[in-house]
Design a protein around this motif. Structure first.
Motif, short mmCIF file in Angstrom:
data_model
loop_
_atom_site.label_atom_id
_atom_site.label_comp_id
_atom_site.label_asym_id
_atom_site.label_seq_id
_atom_site.Cartn_x
_atom_site.Cartn_y
_atom_site.Cartn_z
N PRO A 144 6.58 16.79 9.31
CA PRO A 144 6.21 16.38 10.11
C PRO A 144 4.49 15.50 9.63
CG PRO A 144 5.22 18.10 9.12
CD PRO A 144 6.74 18.32 9.14
N THR A 145 4.24 14.32 10.38
CA THR A 145 3.54 13.72 10.17
C THR A 145 1.70 14.61 9.86
OG1 THR A 145 4.22 12.13 11.78
CG2 THR A 145 1.54 11.83 11.23
N PRO A 146 1.56 14.93 8.56
CA PRO A 146 0.22 14.92 8.12
C PRO A 146 -0.92 15.16 9.71
CG PRO A 146 1.21 13.84 6.15
CD PRO A 146 1.62 13.49 8.12
N SER A 147 -1.37 15.66 9.93
CA SER A 147 -2.79 15.92 11.04
C SER A 147 -3.95 16.71 10.19
CB SER A 147 -2.33 16.41 11.83
OG SER A 147 -1.83 17.51 11.97
N ALA A 148 -4.94 15.76 10.60
CA ALA A 148 -6.21 16.92 10.14
C ALA A 148 -6.95 17.05 11.05
CB ALA A 148 -7.01 15.74 9.48
N ASP A 188 -7.01 17.17 23.74
CA ASP A 188 -7.32 16.49 22.47
C ASP A 188 -7.13 15.59 22.24
OD1 ASP A 188 -7.28 19.31 21.72
OD2 ASP A 188 -5.38 19.25 20.82
N GLN A 189 -7.95 14.46 21.05
CA GLN A 189 -7.36 13.41 21.07
C GLN A 189 -7.01 12.72 19.76
OE1 GLN A 189 -11.41 11.38 22.20
NE2 GLN A 189 -11.29 12.19 24.12
N VAL A 190 -6.10 11.71 20.25
CA VAL A 190 -5.36 12.04 18.75
C VAL A 190 -5.48 10.05 18.62
CG1 VAL A 190 -3.41 11.58 17.24
CG2 VAL A 190 -3.42 13.55 19.25
N HIS A 191 -6.23 10.17 17.05
CA HIS A 191 -6.40 8.98 16.55
C HIS A 191 -5.62 8.62 15.01
CE1 HIS A 191 -9.58 8.54 18.97
NE2 HIS A 191 -10.12 9.74 19.24
N PRO A 192 -4.90 7.33 14.91
CA PRO A 192 -4.29 6.82 13.67
C PRO A 192 -5.25 7.34 12.32
CG PRO A 192 -3.49 5.52 15.56
CD PRO A 192 -4.71 6.17 15.85
N GLY A 193 -4.98 7.54 11.56
CA GLY A 193 -5.91 7.22 10.56
C GLY A 193 -5.13 7.96 9.08
N GLY A 194 -5.56 8.11 8.52
CA GLY A 194 -4.76 8.29 6.45
C GLY A 194 -5.74 6.85 5.85
N VAL A 252 1.35 -1.15 0.26
CA VAL A 252 0.06 -0.25 -0.13
C VAL A 252 0.88 1.16 -0.17
CG1 VAL A 252 -1.55 1.23 0.97
CG2 VAL A 252 -2.02 -1.13 1.23
N ILE A 253 0.73 2.02 -0.88
CA ILE A 253 1.55 3.87 -0.99
C ILE A 253 0.35 4.57 -0.75
CG2 ILE A 253 2.59 4.83 -2.20
CD1 ILE A 253 3.49 2.35 -3.94
N GLY A 254 0.75 5.15 0.19
CA GLY A 254 -0.30 6.82 1.00
C GLY A 254 -0.05 6.72 2.23
N GLU A 255 -0.51 8.15 2.30
CA GLU A 255 -0.37 9.07 3.26
C GLU A 255 -1.20 8.13 4.86
OE1 GLU A 255 -4.78 10.15 1.95
OE2 GLU A 255 -2.39 9.66 1.10
N CYS A 256 -0.37 8.28 6.24
CA CYS A 256 -0.50 7.81 7.15
C CYS A 256 -1.63 9.81 7.94
CB CYS A 256 0.58 7.96 8.33
SG CYS A 256 1.32 6.39 7.56
N VAL A 257 -2.35 9.58 8.76
CA VAL A 257 -2.86 10.91 9.06
C VAL A 257 -3.29 11.51 10.43
CG1 VAL A 257 -4.71 12.96 9.06
CG2 VAL A 257 -3.49 12.01 6.75
N ALA A 258 -2.42 11.78 11.20
CA ALA A 258 -3.66 12.17 12.92
C ALA A 258 -4.23 12.57 12.89
CB ALA A 258 -1.94 12.26 13.69
N ASP A 259 -5.26 12.30 12.58
CA ASP A 259 -6.78 12.44 13.55
C ASP A 259 -6.88 12.91 14.46
OD1 ASP A 259 -7.76 11.90 10.25
OD2 ASP A 259 -8.13 9.86 11.10
N ILE A 260 -7.46 14.06 14.43
CA ILE A 260 -6.92 15.16 15.95
C ILE A 260 -8.47 15.56 16.33
CG2 ILE A 260 -6.15 16.81 17.25
CD1 ILE A 260 -3.89 16.75 15.99
N VAL A 261 -9.35 15.39 17.45
CA VAL A 261 -10.47 15.11 17.32
C VAL A 261 -10.08 16.30 18.77
CG1 VAL A 261 -12.87 14.82 18.75
CG2 VAL A 261 -11.77 13.38 17.32
N ARG A 262 -11.39 17.09 18.38
CA ARG A 262 -10.68 18.57 19.45
C ARG A 262 -12.35 19.39 20.15
NH1 ARG A 262 -6.06 21.93 16.16
NH2 ARG A 262 -4.58 21.03 17.57
N LEU A 263 -12.80 18.85 21.83
CA LEU A 263 -13.73 19.03 22.03
C LEU A 263 -13.97 19.98 22.61
CD1 LEU A 263 -15.06 16.01 22.91
CD2 LEU A 263 -16.06 16.82 20.89
#
Length: 162
Positions: A81-85, A25-31, A9-20
């Motif tokens: 840096p690791t990509p994030s959303a 902040d809660q960080v979840h592996p994504g992409g 698999v070729i592609g991105e990893c993204v740190a999914d950050i949830v802000r309430l």
């Protein structure tokens, strides 16, 4: 004859950050591609992910998540840096999104060819890394089957016509 990788698999990893409001902040592996590699490994397939991870906490979190499922993670030598959303939810539950995504994947060598290559999402369209993805797919397509998941993200991919 060399052994072959099962699935690449070729592609991105993204740190999914949830802000309430009022919470840490809660960080979840994504992409999308990272999720595909994770799922394949959990199903017992030999999955290798060619990606970009920064030398930061989010990169370590994602790498640990993937390797814990059995994914072999291959990265270039970049130090971006690791990509994030980030999604911020207001008191009424309305979401606002912020992306910090750079895709600069450089060449990474493989010691054996795969049976199948999967790519898509941001990695296939965001330069300069998209050129690396295209080059890899073109060089492997005569020896491996290829799948592509567009997973369109209009706010990251430019205008519709492009």
């Amino acid at each position: 004859m060399l052994d072959r990788l099962d699935l690449l698999v070729i592609g991105e990893c993204v740190a999914d950050i949830v802000r309430l409001p009022g919470a840490a902040d809660q960080v979840h592996p994504g992409g999308s591609p990272a999720n595909v590699a994770y799922g394949l490994a959990r199903l017992g397939h030999g999955a290798t992910l060619l990606t970009q991870l920064g030398p930061d906490g989010n990169g370590r979190l994602i790498r640990d998540h993937l390797t814990g499922a059995g994914v072999e993670v291959r990265t270039d030598d970049a130090t971006a840096p690791t990509p994030s959303a980030a999604v911020t939810l207001d008191g009424a539950g309305r979401a606002a999104y912020t992306f910090e995504i750079g895709w600069t994947l450089g060449p990474v060598s493989l010691d054996r060819p795969p049976h199948h290559v999967h790519t898509g999402s941001i990695a296939a369209v965001m330069e300069p890394g998209a050129a690396t993805v295209l080059g890899a797919v073109e060089s492997l397509r005569t020896a491996a089957t290829v799948s592509y998941d567009p997973n369109v993200r209009p706010e990251l991919m430019g205008d519709h016509a492009s």
